[in-house]
Design an enzyme around this catalytic site. Structure first.
Site, PDB file in Angstrom:
ATOM      1  N   LYS A  65     -52.554   6.595  76.456  1.00  0.00           N
ATOM      2  CA  LYS A  65     -52.029   8.190  76.568  1.00  0.00           C
ATOM      3  C   LYS A  65     -51.250   8.161  75.230  1.00  0.00           C
ATOM      4  CE  LYS A  65     -49.585  11.415  79.509  1.00  0.00           C
ATOM      5  NZ  LYS A  65     -48.724  11.847  78.382  1.00  0.00           N
TER       6      LYS A  65
ATOM      7  N   ARG B 284     -53.152  23.842  73.691  1.00  0.00           N
ATOM      8  CA  ARG B 284     -53.532  23.998  75.393  1.00  0.00           C
ATOM      9  C   ARG B 284     -52.750  25.135  75.845  1.00  0.00           C
ATOM     10  NH1 ARG B 284     -50.519  23.029  80.042  1.00  0.00           N
ATOM     11  NH2 ARG B 284     -51.936  22.157  81.598  1.00  0.00           N
TER      12      ARG B 284
END
Length: 659
Positions: free
Chosen positions: A112, A133
């Site tokens: 991650k 995003r």
């Protein structure tokens, strides 16, 4: 083809091949000097012969100036967040849920990366759009900045009609250290961590600055593969590498959750061994068909989870405990600490939540304590170190009077919080205004806490509604403003009037009503006037609205001060109804795919029109597709539509459907 154009084409191929070998395969074939020489020759030839310059040339990675703001772009599919796992129990529960729906499961575990999600769109093999995003549905288009990142191919290695790729933009540790060293020497403020530095770099209005920051990008997801169905996540990663993307090589495949748990334990010890920050691992069901079967919740996929590494703990001293009064009147004790560096930034304060928490941990002023960042973000006191007590520590007592307005402080039965009883408390009003103007509420850019403090102290405002009566001449003399800033602030305030009902409801700061609840109430009632009349009983019948929220909403709208505040907003022209499209919803309930090169409009504009007229602009063809709008060079989507018997419309035929 002339000798010059042939040389330019050869240089482009050499440079892109070198980028692929370096970023895609981690097998560099050119030295830095050789690479730079090729790039400089290409830049020189294109400058001398601008007729041969193309948008996907490697020379375009050097950057240039961008417009004053980034346009908004709607993602092909929502970028959902992942549920978090913090220990083995959470991972076992995730595995249980997965296996209750599918039988044999194989998991892929990926690093991650601690960066920011970036969505890329390729059409006819070329990068046409890249976006942040944002809120998951709408992000900011930052294509020019993303083109400066060598790990992002400007053109795919294999032809594809359309390809939507998602990945993580990040700043390597080495780049971060060099950047902060340069900023320190220049007397500029330092970035707290590589993630913040990467985010700031990608939002530069001069993409040449972005190019200098040496950012990286790891791709990990494909939404619209053109070469048949990709059967697994590992196949997706292989496909991305074949297309020229940089894919993080540190992924593992396991067939049992116990193996995943053991690997997570190993990686906790190795987390600092990489040239970039990682804050956990992402566990995904490998089989794509099983992913589809598992599906999604409202906010996250059921087939993936993020394992968060345990927070790093550091020792420090509680120098004082200070009360902060929030917008709902809650008195929150905050520990003022001897500053220490933890999880990427310097921490000088940590919340203690409430008096019960202080008593349970026995935190005293003067104590040596261990602190950590919850989720590596929010500082908190984990425990005291009693062996280091000297006897001079002081027990904290909650005040009986509000430190801001001297009104009585109460603690209601069944609650952990202490509250100020005055609705006119200056601190409550100040925090309420800060909340009202925040990004997810009325989104008034340029109106930070410091400016709000000045406006209150100058007597220019008493509540958030007064913001809409501010005038230019009153703003210019303020310390943190000036002519240009005052103009921008007034424009932002004016623009906020059109935010709509859901952000306004959230911005009111009603107890228990968050952003999601604001959207639910706006959808249910449609206007503020109808919401004001809502009774507790009917509110409780709304899904996701419990008794506490229903009671809080009803009580809020029964207050005379609320009516007075809303009337001021109405008089100022603030929109108090849900923003419904005035256009006829001729495509309501229809899933429509756009493919190929269009002549009259660009594809993004057509997709926007589809949504404005009530339809869904889908990224792939299925049996549920209502029809396909096909331009020139339409590829596999057109073939699939014909195979399924889906109607295919030309651009002109689509235009005839519009009112």
């Amino acid at each position: 083809m002339s000798d010059v154009s042939q040389r330019i084409e050869a240089l482009r191929e050499q440079i892109e091949e070198a980028n692929y070998q370096y970023y895609g395969l981690d097998q560099p074939t050119l030295s830095d000097a050789e690479y730079d020489a090729l790039l400089q020759e290409l830049i020189r030839l294109e400058k001398e012969h601008p007729e041969f310059l193309t948008p996907d040339s490697p020379s375009q990675r050097v950057g240039g100036y961008i417009a004053k703001e980034f346009p908004k772009v709607r993602h092909a599919e929502a970028l959902l967040s992942l549920d978090n796992a913090f220990d083995a129990g959470d991972l076992l529960e995730f595995d249980r849920r997965v296996r209750s729906m599918v039988a044999e499961v194989e998991y892929v575990v990926e690093l991650k990366i601690d960066g920011l999600t970036v969505a890329l769109t390729y059409e006819d093999g070329a990068l046409v759009r890249g976006a942040t995003r944002g809120d998951g549905e709408v992000g900011e288009e930052i294509t020019a900045n993303l083109k400066t990142i060598p790990a992002i191919p400007l053109r795919l290695r294999k032809q594809a009609d359309r390809l939507d790729v998602r990945g993580e933009g990040y700043m390597p540790k080495g780049s971060f250290l060099r950047l902060n060293q340069e900023r320190e020497e220049a007397g500029q403020p330092l970035f707290a961590n590589p993630r913040n530095a990467a985010a700031g770099s990608l939002r530069q209005l001069d993409s040449r600055i972005t190019a200098q920051r040496k950012l990286g990008y790891f791709a990990y997801q494909v939404l619209t593969p053109e070469e048949g169905e990709l059967a697994s996540q590992t196949a997706v990663l292989d496909y991305l590498k074949e297309q020229g993307f940089s894919v993080n090589p540190e992924y593992r495949v396991f067939s049992a959750i116990e193996e995943v748990i053991a690997y997570c334990g190993e990686m906790v010890e190795k987390r600092h061994n990489y040239p970039y920050d990682i804050d956990g691992l992402v566990i995904k069901v490998n089989d794509i068909a099983q992913q589809r079967e598992l599906g999604f919740t409202a906010k996250s996929p059921r087939w993936a989870i993020a394992y968060k590494f345990p927070a790093e703990q550091v020792e420090t001293v509680v120098e004082d405990i200070v009360i902060r009064v929030g917008r709902t009147g809650v008195l929150t004790p905050t520990a003022y600490l001897t500053p220490v560096f933890v999880a990427g930034s310097t921490v000088g304060r940590a919340t203690l939540h409430n008096l019960d928490n202080i008593r349970a941990k026995d935190v005293r002023i003067g104590d040596h304590v261990l602190i950590q960042k919850a989720g590596d973000v929010i500082p908190e006191v984990v425990k005291i170190l009693p062996e280091k007590r000297t006897g001079g520590e002081r027990i904290f007592e909650m005040p009986e009077l509000c430190p801001e307005c001297q009104s009585p402080v109460i603690r209601e039965e069944g609650e952990a919080a202490h509250r100020c009883t005055s609705i006119t408390c200056p601190a409550r009003q100040r925090e309420a205004i800060i909340h009202f103007v925040s990004r997810n509420a009325m989104n008034i850019d340029g109106l930070g806490p410091a400016v709000i403090y000045q406006l209150l102290e100058a007597g220019l405002i008493k509540d958030a509604a007064d913001l809409y009566a501010l005038e230019y001449d009153a703003l210019v003399p303020l310390e943190r403003l000036g002519k240009k800033s005052a103009e921008n602030l007034l424009k932002a305030i004016e623009d906020s009037k059109e935010r709509g009902l859901a952000p306004l409801i959230f911005g009111l700061g009603i107890r228990h009503v968050g952003e999601k609840a604001g959207k639910i109430l706006a959808q249910k009632y449609g206007t503020m006037e109808d919401l004001e009349k809502a009774q507790v009983e009917e509110l409780q019948e709304i899904p996701d609205v419990g008794p506490a929220m229903a009671q809080s909403v009803a009580q809020f709208f029964q207050q005379e001060s609320t009516h007075h505040f809303l009337n001021k907003l109405r008089q100022a022209g603030v929109v108090m109804s849900a923003q419904h499209s005035a256009k006829p919803q001729i495509f309501a309930g229809k899933s429509i795919v756009v493919t190929g090169s269009l002549q009259r409009w660009d594809r993004h504009y057509v997709e926007t029109m589809i949504e404005e007229f009530g339809g869904k602009a889908a990224s792939s063809v299925s049996k549920k597709t209502a029809f396909v709008v096909a331009g020139e060079k339409a590829g596999s989507k057109l073939a699939k539509a014909k195979e399924l018997g889906i109607p295919v419309l030309s651009e002109e035929e689509f235009a005839e459907l519009l009112p």
